[in-house]
Design an enzyme around this catalytic site. Structure first.
Site, mmCIF file in Angstrom:
data_model
loop_
_atom_site.group_PDB
_atom_site.id
_atom_site.type_symbol
_atom_site.label_atom_id
_atom_site.label_comp_id
_atom_site.label_asym_id
_atom_site.label_seq_id
_atom_site.Cartn_x
_atom_site.Cartn_y
_atom_site.Cartn_z
ATOM 1 N N ILE A 94 6.426 0.677 -0.552
ATOM 2 C CA ILE A 94 5.449 1.664 -1.016
ATOM 3 C C ILE A 94 4.319 1.008 -1.794
ATOM 4 C CG2 ILE A 94 6.603 2.112 -3.239
ATOM 5 C CD1 ILE A 94 6.103 5.148 -2.652
ATOM 6 N N LYS A 95 4.539 -0.200 -2.281
ATOM 7 C CA LYS A 95 3.547 -0.885 -3.115
ATOM 8 C C LYS A 95 2.315 -1.334 -2.323
ATOM 9 C CE LYS A 95 5.847 -0.751 -7.033
ATOM 10 N NZ LYS A 95 5.346 -0.048 -8.224
ATOM 11 N N ASP A 96 2.391 -1.308 -0.999
ATOM 12 C CA ASP A 96 1.197 -1.616 -0.203
ATOM 13 C C ASP A 96 0.067 -0.652 -0.534
ATOM 14 O OD1 ASP A 96 2.791 -3.484 0.972
ATOM 15 O OD2 ASP A 96 2.749 -2.624 2.982
#
Length: 527
Positions: A94-96
């Protein structure tokens, strides 16, 4: 490669990410004075994943929402249980979403420009997202990570061209804390910029604009509960704000590991557990970007529950996710039962990252057994030698090295003694490491050390030590992890010594020589 040994230790001028947030958002009133107003304004138009994409930076988001059928049935859950599969982002987490947003907003504001150095403290996933964007855009990237984070993250980051600095855990606010080290680097490296995801407003806004919006679009606005793991709290804050604005009756549930302090009320964080193994969630401080006012309920989660549910997601649903996904699922199952959710209701649980970063950890049966999360197979523990004491083995008192002798001197001792492992002793005669032929060969042949360097630069600092009363079963597990184990003797009450002394080194050969002989022969040898 950046050298942290020469950094100034002063914390003067460094603003840590636990300061009071400047954001003025509230559910009943949007304050235009907020540094980053919450007005739905995605930074780019949605691109269909069925067409050719301009670059990998256009591939993040729009992750699928997948129904968990087998798990819901096995848990006796009647409501619809849906997984938001964030591990399907191009960087695997999700950090993308925040990596792209933070870099592009910094470019847009003029805070960074081509040729600048980017710096970030990270548990790995934000680092991978930033490294992916930096690789495409051509930035130098330095990441500061704790040494507890998985080796797999190192491998991916190095492949993407990032520079990695591994540091041991240290108290928050001290100069040796990994966040402080990142800020100290930024202070001394010209033309450098630190995003500081813990207080960067674009962290939460990225999820407000994309993750939360997608959940509403995919469910047609029909969502009764969202379950989110808490780490930097950007996902929790951004998604919760968007959901509560549009579906105020939707329950927002947060999950925090035991050993972290994020949960509310504060007494949930009390207890004897002070550390945790799950990565990507939990913190020892309150991130400035965290908003707990819109969370309906918090759940604390044990590592074991999280890892076992992550394995269940993989095995039962075919979802190749990471350990924090299991923690979120475990929290979702508890919340569904506590809120008495049933048919016609819908719960969305966010699965933050992928299996890729944890192949040597919770996915690995041996690791799970060593950590006490899985039971040993009975066929192992019933072997004739399993409960035999270490004293049954034959070994001689080993040669030893002092930490300050040179590698060249150590090599000569390896040759003279005909051994591959030698304990390294501290000034009190206590073991501080192990010198290994294979590790020294690797580091000298790759020019990481020279013959004149002290052996302390190449010694292995992690080792397992057993007293004579330890069992061979325990030794066998240690030898599965390493090629050696130390045997020690505790000082007696009348001794002037204060530390355990090394009296032997057990190798795989020593162990095999013992267990390969039939029990009848062993009994004869020890009569």
């Amino acid at each position: 490669m950046a050298d942290i040994s020469k950094l100034k230790t002063s914390m003067e001028g460094i603003v840590l990410p636990d300061a009071a947030p400047k954001c003025k958002w509230s559910l009943d009133k949007k304050d235009a004075s907020c540094p980053v107003p919450h007005t739905f304004n995605p930074p780019r138009k949605a691109v269909s994943h069925c067409s050719v994409l301009p670059s990998v930076l256009d591939a993040y988001g729009h992750t699928p929402l997948i129904q968990l059928n087998k798990i819901a049935k096995s848990e006796g859950i009647e409501c619809e249980l849906l997984a938001k599969c964030e591990f399907m982002n191009p960087g695997g987490s999700i950090k993308d979403r925040i990596a792209v947003r933070m870099i592009e907003e910094a470019e847009r504001s003029g805070a960074i420009k081509p040729g600048d150095t980017l710096i970030e403290p990270t548990s790995g996933n934000t680092g991978i997202g930033l490294a992916l964007v930096a690789a495409v855009k051509g930035y130098r990237l330095i990441l500061v990570m704790l040494d507890k984070n998985s080796l797999e993250k190192d491998v991916v980051l190095k492949a993407l061209g990032a520079e990695i600095i591994r540091v041991p855990a240290a108290p928050f606010g001290t100069s040796d804390h990994y966040i402080s080290i990142a800020h100290r680097l930024q202070r001394e490296i010209p033309n450098s910029f630190i995003f500081d995801q813990y207080k960067n407003p674009w962290n939460a806004i990225a999820h407000y604009d994309t993750t939360g919006e997608e959940i509403l679009e995919q469910t047609g606005g029909n969502v009764d509960m969202v379950v989110i793991g808490a780490g930097t709290c950007g996902t929790l804050t951004g998604v919760a704000r968007k959901i509560k604005e549009r579906q105020p009756n939707c329950k927002v549930v947060a999950v925090d590991p035991y050993g972290s302090i994020l949960a509310s009320p504060p007494e949930l964080n009390d207890g004897p557990i002070k550390s945790y193994l799950v990565e990507g969630i939990g913190k020892k401080f309150f991130p400035a970007g965290m908003d707990r006012t819109i969370t309906d309920k918090w759940y604390k989660m044990h590592d074991k529950d999280g890892f076992l549910y992550a394995r269940k997601l993989i095995n039962d649903e075919g979802l190749l996710c990471g350990g924090s996904s299991g923690s979120a699922l475990a929290g979702a199952i508890k919340a569904i039962k506590d809120f008495n959710f049933g048919k016609g209701q819908r719960c969305v649980v966010i699965l933050p990252d992928s299996i890729r970063n944890y192949m040597s950890r919770f996915v690995n049966d041996d690791w799970m057994i060593d950590k006490g999360f899985l039971e040993l197979p009975a066929k192992l523990t019933t072997q004739w030698w399993w409960n035999k004491p270490v004293s049954e083995l034959e070994f001689s008192t080993p040669a030893s090295l002092k930490a300050d002798i040179t590698c060249s001197e150590a090599i000569k001792l390896f040759k003279d003694e005909g051994v591959d492992f030698i304990p390294v002793l501290g000034k009190f005669g206590d073991p501080v490491g192990v010198a290994s032929v294979s590790d020294m060969t690797k580091k000298m042949s790759t020019a990481q050390v020279e013959g004149t360097d002290p052996v302390s630069k190449v010694m292995l600092k992690k080792f397992e030590m057993f007293e004579m009363t330890g069992t061979l079963g325990q030794v066998s597990r240690a030898l599965n992890r390493d090629n050696y184990a130390l045997v020690s003797k505790a000082p007696s009450a009348s001794s002037s010594l204060k530390h355990s002394q090394v009296i032997g080194v057990i190798t795989g050969t020593d162990f095999l020589n013992y267990i390969s002989a039939p029990p009848s022969i062993q009994n004869g040898l020890h009569e």
